[in-house]
Design a protein around this motif. Structure first.
Motif, PDB file in Angstrom:
ATOM      1  N   ASN A  84       0.838  -1.205   0.000  1.00 51.42           N
ATOM      2  CA  ASN A  84       0.000   0.000   0.000  1.00 51.42           C
ATOM      3  C   ASN A  84       0.867   1.248   0.000  1.00 51.42           C
ATOM      4  O   ASN A  84       1.522   1.569   1.001  1.00 51.42           O
ATOM      5  CB  ASN A  84      -0.892   0.018   1.245  1.00 51.42           C
ATOM      6  N   ASN A 120      -5.773   7.792   2.893  1.00 48.95           N
ATOM      7  CA  ASN A 120      -4.591   7.180   3.496  1.00 48.95           C
ATOM      8  C   ASN A 120      -4.915   6.019   4.433  1.00 48.95           C
ATOM      9  O   ASN A 120      -4.267   4.965   4.373  1.00 48.95           O
ATOM     10  CB  ASN A 120      -3.788   8.232   4.266  1.00 48.95           C
ATOM     11  N   LEU A 121      -5.879   6.229   5.313  1.00 46.04           N
ATOM     12  CA  LEU A 121      -6.174   5.222   6.334  1.00 46.04           C
ATOM     13  C   LEU A 121      -7.261   4.248   5.887  1.00 46.04           C
ATOM     14  O   LEU A 121      -7.038   3.038   5.823  1.00 46.04           O
ATOM     15  CB  LEU A 121      -6.583   5.908   7.640  1.00 46.04           C
ATOM     16  N   THR A 124      -6.243   2.345   2.716  1.00 44.41           N
ATOM     17  CA  THR A 124      -5.281   1.281   3.022  1.00 44.41           C
ATOM     18  C   THR A 124      -5.993   0.080   3.622  1.00 44.41           C
ATOM     19  O   THR A 124      -5.764  -1.072   3.215  1.00 44.41           O
ATOM     20  CB  THR A 124      -4.202   1.802   3.982  1.00 44.41           C
ATOM     21  N   PHE A 125      -6.873   0.329   4.585  1.00 45.41           N
ATOM     22  CA  PHE A 125      -7.592  -0.776   5.227  1.00 45.41           C
ATOM     23  C   PHE A 125      -8.498  -1.488   4.232  1.00 45.41           C
ATOM     24  O   PHE A 125      -8.590  -2.723   4.227  1.00 45.41           O
ATOM     25  CB  PHE A 125      -8.412  -0.261   6.402  1.00 45.41           C
ATOM     26  N   SER A 150       2.320  -1.874   4.343  1.00 45.31           N
ATOM     27  CA  SER A 150       1.679  -0.565   4.210  1.00 45.31           C
ATOM     28  C   SER A 150       2.713   0.535   4.394  1.00 45.31           C
ATOM     29  O   SER A 150       3.781   0.322   4.972  1.00 45.31           O
ATOM     30  CB  SER A 150       0.550  -0.410   5.228  1.00 45.31           C
ATOM     31  N   ALA A 152       3.386   4.152   6.023  1.00 43.29           N
ATOM     32  CA  ALA A 152       2.986   5.230   6.925  1.00 43.29           C
ATOM     33  C   ALA A 152       3.937   6.396   6.682  1.00 43.29           C
ATOM     34  O   ALA A 152       4.172   6.782   5.538  1.00 43.29           O
ATOM     35  CB  ALA A 152       3.011   4.751   8.377  1.00 43.29           C
ATOM     36  N   SER A 169      -3.735  10.198   9.855  1.00 39.30           N
ATOM     37  CA  SER A 169      -3.947   9.076   8.937  1.00 39.30           C
ATOM     38  C   SER A 169      -2.802   8.076   9.006  1.00 39.30           C
ATOM     39  O   SER A 169      -3.016   6.855   9.009  1.00 39.30           O
ATOM     40  CB  SER A 169      -4.122   9.584   7.507  1.00 39.30           C
ATOM     41  N   LYS A 170      -1.574   8.572   9.078  1.00 40.36           N
ATOM     42  CA  LYS A 170      -0.421   7.676   9.106  1.00 40.36           C
ATOM     43  C   LYS A 170      -0.272   6.988  10.461  1.00 40.36           C
ATOM     44  O   LYS A 170       0.139   5.821  10.524  1.00 40.36           O
ATOM     45  CB  LYS A 170       0.852   8.454   8.751  1.00 40.36           C
ATOM     46  N   ILE A 173      -2.493   4.026  10.444  1.00 38.56           N
ATOM     47  CA  ILE A 173      -1.929   2.873   9.737  1.00 38.56           C
ATOM     48  C   ILE A 173      -0.987   2.101  10.662  1.00 38.56           C
ATOM     49  O   ILE A 173      -1.023   0.872  10.726  1.00 38.56           O
ATOM     50  CB  ILE A 173      -1.196   3.325   8.457  1.00 38.56           C
ATOM     51  N   THR A 177      -1.653  -1.977  12.425  1.00 38.98           N
ATOM     52  CA  THR A 177      -0.796  -3.035  11.898  1.00 38.98           C
ATOM     53  C   THR A 177      -0.726  -4.244  12.836  1.00 38.98           C
ATOM     54  O   THR A 177      -0.870  -5.394  12.389  1.00 38.98           O
ATOM     55  CB  THR A 177       0.620  -2.495  11.607  1.00 38.98           C
ATOM     56  N   VAL A 193       4.637  -2.502   8.342  1.00 33.68           N
ATOM     57  CA  VAL A 193       4.483  -1.113   7.901  1.00 33.68           C
ATOM     58  C   VAL A 193       5.839  -0.422   7.890  1.00 33.68           C
ATOM     59  O   VAL A 193       6.659  -0.615   8.791  1.00 33.68           O
ATOM     60  CB  VAL A 193       3.473  -0.348   8.793  1.00 33.68           C
TER      61      VAL A 193
END
Length: 260
Positions: A84, A120-121, A124-125, A150, A152, A169-170, A173, A177, A193
């Motif tokens: 990601n 971003n979040l 990714t999910f 992923s 971050a 957002s990061k 992530i 994880t 990540v």
């Protein structure tokens, strides 16, 4: 995981920057690569270069993601690697004063905050859920059924002024994880990540030389920005090394960002 032509991968944000470097690195090992991105011109060009497939995907769209995985799997079979890299930023203080008139208060846009988190979040999910659901269908005798990596940012741990949406957002992530890795601990799917620091991506490349020089000087050692190929090298090792699981790895030249 042994990387060869029997393995396929999906890379979000794969048309440029960190994603493109990772796509090239995986392809150099024979891995069949599908690129998810919004930039069709760059995505198609890279896909042709590496013998992969491009899928125009907005990770904020459930329909796009489902269609992207369907196209990738039709071309290459079920992916065993998901990387990601798709992400955006929208700088701004939580609330601040106008530079032109300090008496004017400017709150951060909730629409922008939600857009950054959705991309971003949540994006990714969403891709992890779709990819892992497919990985679970694999009947493999190997130790690794699949690997998720992923992206971050070091901002997840030392976000600066004006980075509230990006940092949130990061950090999300990073935070998800470990529980995701635990969710798949009995299924042979590893989840890691990477937290990159300052990297020489297309966004940074557009900056003035004086800005790039200042950024490079802020890194303790080596005093330069990271290259996308260095990110890709770590991603490759995370795929190959089966003891990498629930790992949160900074890749930043010892940089710790100041408040601003």
């Amino acid at each position: 995981m042994e990387l060869n032509a029997s393995v396929s991968a999906v890379i979000t944000g794969g048309a440029s920057g960190l994603g493109a470097a990772t796509a090239r690195a995986l392809a150099s090992h024979g891995v069949k690569v599908a690129l998810f991105d919004l930039n069709a011109e760059m995505g198609e060009t890279l896909a042709k270069e590496i013998g992969g497939v491009f899928c125009r995907v907005d990770v904020c769209s459930e329909g796009d993601v489902e269609a992207g995985f369907a196209k990738a799997r039709a071309a290459h079979g079920q992916e065993r690697i998901l990387v990601n890299c798709a992400g955006i930023s929208s700088p701004g203080k939580t609330a601040g004063r106008s530079k032109e008139d300090p008496s004017v208060i400017k709150p951060y846009s909730m629409a922008n905050f939600e857009r950054v988190l959705q991309t971003n979040l949540v994006g990714t999910f969403r891709c992890i859920v779709s990819s892992a659901a497919g990985m679970l269908t694999l009947d493999t005798r190997e130790a690794d059924r699949g690997v998720v990596i992923s992206t971050a940012s070091i901002a997840a741990e030392d976000g600066q002024m004006g980075q509230v949406a990006y940092t949130a957002s990061k950090a999300g992530i990073v935070g998800m994880t470990l529980p995701i890795a635990r969710d798949f601990s009995s299924e042979g799917i590893r989840v890691n990540v990477i937290l990159p620091g300052l990297f020489n991506t297309p966004l940074v490349a557009r900056a003035r030389d004086v800005v790039k020089n200042a950024l490079s000087a802020s890194v303790p050692y080596p005093k330069r920005m990271g290259e996308p190929e260095e990110f890709a090298s770590l991603a490759i090792e995370m795929c190959r090394n089966s003891y990498f699981n629930a790992a949160t790895v900074r890749l930043d030249g010892a940089l710790r960002m100041a408040p601003n």
